[in-house]
Design an enzyme around this catalytic site. Structure first.
Site, PDB file in Angstrom:
ATOM      1  N   ARG A  75      50.323  38.391  34.195  1.00  0.00           N
ATOM      2  CA  ARG A  75      49.116  39.145  34.506  1.00  0.00           C
ATOM      3  C   ARG A  75      47.981  38.822  33.547  1.00  0.00           C
ATOM      4  O   ARG A  75      46.814  39.083  33.829  1.00  0.00           O
ATOM      5  CB  ARG A  75      49.440  40.639  34.507  1.00  0.00           C
ATOM      6  CG  ARG A  75      48.420  41.510  35.198  1.00  0.00           C
ATOM      7  CD  ARG A  75      49.022  42.759  35.859  1.00  0.00           C
ATOM      8  NE  ARG A  75      50.031  43.410  35.080  1.00  0.00           N
ATOM      9  CZ  ARG A  75      49.806  44.313  34.108  1.00  0.00           C
ATOM     10  NH1 ARG A  75      48.571  44.623  33.780  1.00  0.00           N
ATOM     11  NH2 ARG A  75      50.810  44.890  33.487  1.00  0.00           N
ATOM     12  N   TYR A 129      29.286  39.056  54.436  1.00  0.00           N
ATOM     13  CA  TYR A 129      30.595  39.162  55.065  1.00  0.00           C
ATOM     14  C   TYR A 129      30.878  40.640  55.344  1.00  0.00           C
ATOM     15  O   TYR A 129      30.586  41.505  54.515  1.00  0.00           O
ATOM     16  CB  TYR A 129      31.642  38.555  54.142  1.00  0.00           C
ATOM     17  CG  TYR A 129      33.066  38.843  54.529  1.00  0.00           C
ATOM     18  CD1 TYR A 129      33.537  38.577  55.808  1.00  0.00           C
ATOM     19  CD2 TYR A 129      33.950  39.383  53.610  1.00  0.00           C
ATOM     20  CE1 TYR A 129      34.844  38.839  56.167  1.00  0.00           C
ATOM     21  CE2 TYR A 129      35.261  39.651  53.942  1.00  0.00           C
ATOM     22  CZ  TYR A 129      35.707  39.382  55.231  1.00  0.00           C
ATOM     23  OH  TYR A 129      37.004  39.654  55.564  1.00  0.00           O
ATOM     24  N   ASP A 194      27.166  34.588  46.944  1.00  0.00           N
ATOM     25  CA  ASP A 194      28.383  34.185  47.644  1.00  0.00           C
ATOM     26  C   ASP A 194      28.147  32.779  48.189  1.00  0.00           C
ATOM     27  O   ASP A 194      27.316  32.572  49.064  1.00  0.00           O
ATOM     28  CB  ASP A 194      28.675  35.176  48.777  1.00  0.00           C
ATOM     29  CG  ASP A 194      30.026  34.934  49.442  1.00  0.00           C
ATOM     30  OD1 ASP A 194      30.458  33.769  49.514  1.00  0.00           O
ATOM     31  OD2 ASP A 194      30.649  35.913  49.906  1.00  0.00           O
ATOM     32  N   LYS A 219      38.867  29.899  52.145  1.00  0.00           N
ATOM     33  CA  LYS A 219      38.145  29.106  53.124  1.00  0.00           C
ATOM     34  C   LYS A 219      38.114  27.625  52.714  1.00  0.00           C
ATOM     35  O   LYS A 219      39.136  26.968  52.684  1.00  0.00           O
ATOM     36  CB  LYS A 219      36.739  29.684  53.302  1.00  0.00           C
ATOM     37  CG  LYS A 219      36.691  31.198  53.498  1.00  0.00           C
ATOM     38  CD  LYS A 219      37.578  31.717  54.608  1.00  0.00           C
ATOM     39  CE  LYS A 219      37.305  33.158  55.013  1.00  0.00           C
ATOM     40  NZ  LYS A 219      37.573  34.183  53.993  1.00  0.00           N
TER      41      LYS A 219
END
Length: 400
Positions: A75, A129, A194, A219
């Site tokens: 982590r 988005y 973005d 993507k």
């Protein structure tokens, strides 16, 4: 600090994008006698120096800087994921990058960093988005959002504004924003751009003044529809805060996903340019087609097209055979979807339409298939009787 990180931290001059895509994050492999990057699946790492480990954890808690020396716990960081972060930072020309389990996890971390400083107000420009829009509008993280157009950003800023958020080209209308001018309007407030649609192949927002560059790495960065991830490219100071949030909230990226993303980056320039060539040709043909009311295609190019049909968009979706009707984008194969029904369904209908996401808009993510095969599939899917009036329309359609 591992040797892959040192390449980014030293800020050596950038090589050509295609070279960086292949070699960034891998510069140390030959010295280790390796060619392919290893996958480190360990969740924990042994250490017999508990005092030294305590000191490293204290240092991380103070600044979020990557712990010196060997890894501690999954982590806190992972060597395979670190290679991808190094490579992405090189491609975006930023000091650092921090990867997360998804694009939404990445955006959430940015909002939490700013909220921790009491800066809960966000200025945002639609369209975004759909889930990004919903996260802000619903106030799920205690944020308050002011929606405005790019020209109104400066007037919308408040003392508690922690972030300005834009997407260019925007999802799904492909609207473009002058990022350099917008960054100037933001003053000292960080601009988050973005860059999922453009990728660093087409633009580098950090070079235009954005402090934060967000990617849904699911993507184009991955590029094959088989990995889910998000990443923020930024300066090292902000990266430290993001790592602290990632450690506390657990939105870590799996090492196998980090490996697949690093592999995807190697072909990113080739894939984006080839798919963009296909998209430009399809946009040209759609713009001249009487069955299509409007085509949206960005000035900077890219592999995304949005187009509005005169007929029923749902019928078009139902008739494609080569192109896959599915959410997401940026894969080697072409995907089509109806934003008002899927990706932007969660956005209020009035706000959705006000942002240019009409009920007849279709979003096409163009892949690497032969362009003639793609056109044949679109042509068949658009097929319907042509009215006499349509025969009289000009051949050249407006292309935006």
């Amino acid at each position: 600090m591992d040797s892959a990180r040192t390449a980014t931290a030293s800020r050596t001059p950038l090589r050509a994008l295609a070279t960086e895509a292949v070699h960034a994050g891998r510069d140390d492999l030959a010295r280790q006698g390796l060619h392919a990057p290893p996958i480190d699946l360990s969740t924990t790492y042994p250490s017999y120096d508990s005092r030294g480990e305590a000191a490293r954890i204290d240092a991380f808690a103070a600044t979020g800087a990557e712990p010196e020396g060997p890894p501690v716990y999954g982590r806190l960081g992972n060597p395979t994921v670190a290679r991808f972060e190094t490579a992405l930072a090189r491609l975006e020309n930023t000091e650092a990058a921090v990867a997360f389990a998804s694009g939404m996890a990445a955006l959430t971390a940015v909002l939490l960093v700013r909220a921790s400083l009491g800066l809960r107000h966000v200025v945002a420009v639609r369209p975004l988005y759909g889930c990004s829009d919903h996260l802000l509008s619903a106030g799920l993280l205690g944020t308050e959002v002011t929606w405005t157009d790019p020209a109104g950003v400066a007037d919308a800023l408040r003392p508690d504004t922690g972030l300005v958020l834009v997407e260019s080209p925007a999802n799904p209308t492909l609207a473009e924003i002058d990022l350099r001018a917008l960054a100037h309007s933001c003053g000292s407030v960080p601009l988050l751009a973005d860059n999922t649609f453009a990728t660093p192949v087409l633009q580098r927002p950090a070079e235009q003044g954005a402090r934060l560059v967000l990617h849904s790495a699911t993507k184009y960065l991955g590029g094959h529809g088989d990995v889910m991830a998000g990443v923020v490219a930024c300066d090292e100071e902000f990266a430290g805060h993001l790592r602290q949030v990632r450690f506390a909230t657990g939105g870590v990226l799996h090492p196998l996903a980090g490996y697949l993303l690093l592999r995807g980056l190697a072909t990113l320039p080739v894939r984006v340019r080839a798919a963009s060539a296909n998209a430009a040709e399809l946009a040209r043909r759609l713009a001249a087609d009487p069955r299509v009311a409007r085509v949206h295609y960005p000035r900077i190019g890219g592999a995304m097209i949005a187009f509005e049909v005169d007929g029923d968009p749902h019928e078009v979706i139902s008739r494609v055979r080569l192109i896959t009707p599915a959410v997401s984008l940026g894969s080697v194969d072409s995907l089509i979807q109806h934003p008002a029904s899927i990706s932007h369904r969660i956005v209020d209908a009035h706000d959705r339409r006000g942002a240019g996401v009409s009920d007849r808009l279709l979003r096409l993510s163009v892949g690497l298939e032969d362009v003639e095969d793609l056109w044949a599939d679109l042509d068949a899917a658009l097929e319907r009787p042509v009215r006499d009036a349509e025969l009289c329309r000009p051949a050249a359609r407006r292309l935006r």
